[in-house]
Every structure is written in C-alpha cells, then in structure tokens.
Motif scaffolding. Structure first.
Motif, PDB file in Angstrom:
ATOM      1  N   SER A  33       0.850  -1.192   0.000  1.00  0.00           N
ATOM      2  CA  SER A  33       0.000   0.000   0.000  1.00  0.00           C
ATOM      3  C   SER A  33       0.879   1.232   0.000  1.00  0.00           C
ATOM      4  N   TRP A  34       0.380   2.295  -0.614  1.00  0.00           N
ATOM      5  CA  TRP A  34       1.095   3.572  -0.632  1.00  0.00           C
ATOM      6  C   TRP A  34       0.256   4.628   0.072  1.00  0.00           C
ATOM      7  N   TYR A  35       0.943   5.479   0.839  1.00  0.00           N
ATOM      8  CA  TYR A  35       0.294   6.555   1.575  1.00  0.00           C
ATOM      9  C   TYR A  35       1.066   7.848   1.355  1.00  0.00           C
ATOM     10  N   PRO A  43      -1.145   9.969   7.618  1.00  0.00           N
ATOM     11  CA  PRO A  43      -1.012   9.410   6.263  1.00  0.00           C
ATOM     12  C   PRO A  43      -2.366   9.259   5.591  1.00  0.00           C
ATOM     13  N   GLN A  44      -2.394   9.497   4.274  1.00  0.00           N
ATOM     14  CA  GLN A  44      -3.616   9.306   3.476  1.00  0.00           C
ATOM     15  C   GLN A  44      -3.373   8.212   2.443  1.00  0.00           C
ATOM     16  N   PHE A  45      -4.318   7.312   2.336  1.00  0.00           N
ATOM     17  CA  PHE A  45      -4.206   6.143   1.465  1.00  0.00           C
ATOM     18  C   PHE A  45      -4.268   6.550   0.002  1.00  0.00           C
ATOM     19  N   ILE A  46      -3.279   6.098  -0.768  1.00  0.00           N
ATOM     20  CA  ILE A  46      -3.276   6.367  -2.207  1.00  0.00           C
ATOM     21  C   ILE A  46      -3.868   5.164  -2.944  1.00  0.00           C
ATOM     22  N   PHE A  47      -3.241   3.993  -2.813  1.00  0.00           N
ATOM     23  CA  PHE A  47      -3.763   2.756  -3.384  1.00  0.00           C
ATOM     24  C   PHE A  47      -3.025   1.556  -2.813  1.00  0.00           C
ATOM     25  N   PHE A  60      -7.251  10.049  -4.893  1.00  0.00           N
ATOM     26  CA  PHE A  60      -6.110  10.712  -5.531  1.00  0.00           C
ATOM     27  C   PHE A  60      -6.336  10.739  -7.035  1.00  0.00           C
ATOM     28  N   PRO A  61      -5.883  11.813  -7.702  1.00  0.00           N
ATOM     29  CA  PRO A  61      -6.105  11.924  -9.157  1.00  0.00           C
ATOM     30  C   PRO A  61      -5.298  10.892  -9.931  1.00  0.00           C
ATOM     31  N   ASP A  62      -5.627  10.792 -11.208  1.00  0.00           N
ATOM     32  CA  ASP A  62      -4.980   9.822 -12.086  1.00  0.00           C
ATOM     33  C   ASP A  62      -3.496  10.099 -12.285  1.00  0.00           C
ATOM     34  N   ARG A  63      -3.056  11.285 -11.881  1.00  0.00           N
ATOM     35  CA  ARG A  63      -1.609  11.582 -11.973  1.00  0.00           C
ATOM     36  C   ARG A  63      -0.796  10.604 -11.115  1.00  0.00           C
ATOM     37  N   PHE A  64      -1.463  10.021 -10.147  1.00  0.00           N
ATOM     38  CA  PHE A  64      -0.826   9.035  -9.269  1.00  0.00           C
ATOM     39  C   PHE A  64      -1.120   7.648  -9.831  1.00  0.00           C
TER      40      PHE A  64
END
Lengths: 115, 114
Positions: A33-35, A43-47, A60-64
């Motif tokens: 997992s990435w934060y 921390p905020q969860f990215i994916f 999080f936007p598609d830029r990530f």
C-alpha cells in the motif's frame, strides 16, 4: 529479516516533472500500500497492490499511478507534479492471510519536495 | 464529519503522568481499530490493535465503544521514550466489498518532560 525498504530517501523536483518512487516489501509479504503524509497530517491512502493489480484506490487523481512486480516490489509514479505533492510518501506491506492481514508494516518513506 | 478525528493536542506531561488520547470515527461499519505511534521524521509503527472488549499491553490500555464510535488509549506511568505522535487508525467497510485501506487521524503529539 529486512523490513520494508524504500528509495530514494529524499527527492527534489520542480513543478510539472514526473517522479518514480520504489518500495520492497517485508519478506513474506505480498501486498503493498502507498500513503501520502503531508506535514502535520496523518497518512492518506493512495492505493494498494496485490497480485500485480491495483486492488483499492483512495481519493487521488490519475496523476498518481503504480505498479507491482512479480517479486511483490512496487513503484509509485506521480506525473505533472504540483507544489501540493510535497510530502512524505510511505509504503506499507502486509500479508494477505490471518493476523498479518491486519498489520501493515511501514517503510521509512521518501520525502518529496516540489519546487 | 472527518472520518477519524483525534484530540488536536499537543500534550505536555511530566514523567510518571497518566495521559489519555481520544478518537472518534464516522463509519459505523468500521471493522478494525488500531493505535500507531510515529516518532519525529520516522515511519508509523503499530502500537496496539483495539478489541471490542478492551485490551492492555503493559502500561498501555486501549478501549473501543462501538455504540459511540469512540476509541481511547491510556498511557500510565509515562516515560520520556513515550514522546511521539499517536495516530488513531480505522479500517472499515466500503461499498463494493472489503476495505483494505487504513484511515488515519491527524495524530496527537505527546511530549513527556523530565
């Protein structure tokens, strides 16, 4: 027994550039997992990646974007960097069975500064 | 309402004091609850999971009240080494099935003074 490792430890980029961060999970773990942790925030969860697929995504936007490799290591890519992307990026690994499923072990993080 | 909300802090206490951290969460379907500890400029580390019946680990006691959607952490006989940010963490259900993500509160900074 190596824990979660991340590279690089620090990175400085300018707005509009692209960045790739890397993570190797703890031995025996298959889930990454990435934060994102901004200064003074939790921390905020990215994916999360499992079996080389994105299993769940945060706001999080598609830029990530990300990737997981057959050896379970993972990359986080951020395109078109904004000043607001400056943060500590944390990778966490976990097993997908039993007690290990609940505990996520964090790496030391990559500190990204966008100028 | 924020998904996970903690006391803003910071807390400054003398060695030996008892300190309590409070946390509320908004998703009544949340499944798992944790307290993480984060030292300055370091990664978060799991301090303890929180179970419905409450649980204790040495000087640390965690409580969960599902009806009130409230979690607490009590540290007794605080030590200098307890100085850190304490993060309340929740994992809950979301539409579509299992929820793997951890949702963190903002954290509460604790400084234990000699």
């Amino acid at each position: 027994d190596a824990g979660v490792t991340q590279s690089p430890t620090h990175l400085i980029k300018t707005r509009g550039q692209q960045v790739t961060l890397r993570c190797s999970p703890k031995s025996g773990h298959d889930t990454v997992s990435w934060y994102q942790q901004a200064l003074g925030q939790g921390p905020q969860f990215i994916f999360q990646y499992y079996e080389e697929e994105e299993r769940q995504r945060g706001n999080f936007p598609d830029r990530f974007s990300g990737h997981q490799f057959p050896n379970y290591s993972s990359e986080l890519n951020v395109n078109a960097l904004l000043l607001g992307d400056s943060a500590l990026y944390l990778c966490a690994s976990s097993g997908d069975r039993g007690v290990a499923y609940n505990e996520q072990f964090f790496g030391p993080g990559t500190r990204l500064t966008v100028l | 309402r924020k998904e996970v909300e903690q006391d803003p802090g910071p807390f400054n206490v003398p060695e030996g004091a008892t300190v309590a951290f409070n946390c509320t969460y908004s998703n009544s379907a949340s499944q798992s609850f944790f307290w993480y500890r984060q030292d300055c400029r370091k990664e978060p580390k799991l301090l303890m999971s929180v179970y419905s019946s409450g649980n204790e680990d040495g000087r640390f006691t965690a409580q969960l009240n599902r009806a009130s959607q409230y979690i607490s952490l009590l540290i007794r006989d605080s030590k200098l080494s307890d100085s850190a940010t304490y993060l309340c963490v929740v994992r809950g259900l979301y539409s579509g099935g299992s929820n793997y993500k951890l949702t963190f509160g903002k954290g509460t900074l604790l400084t234990v003074n000699p």
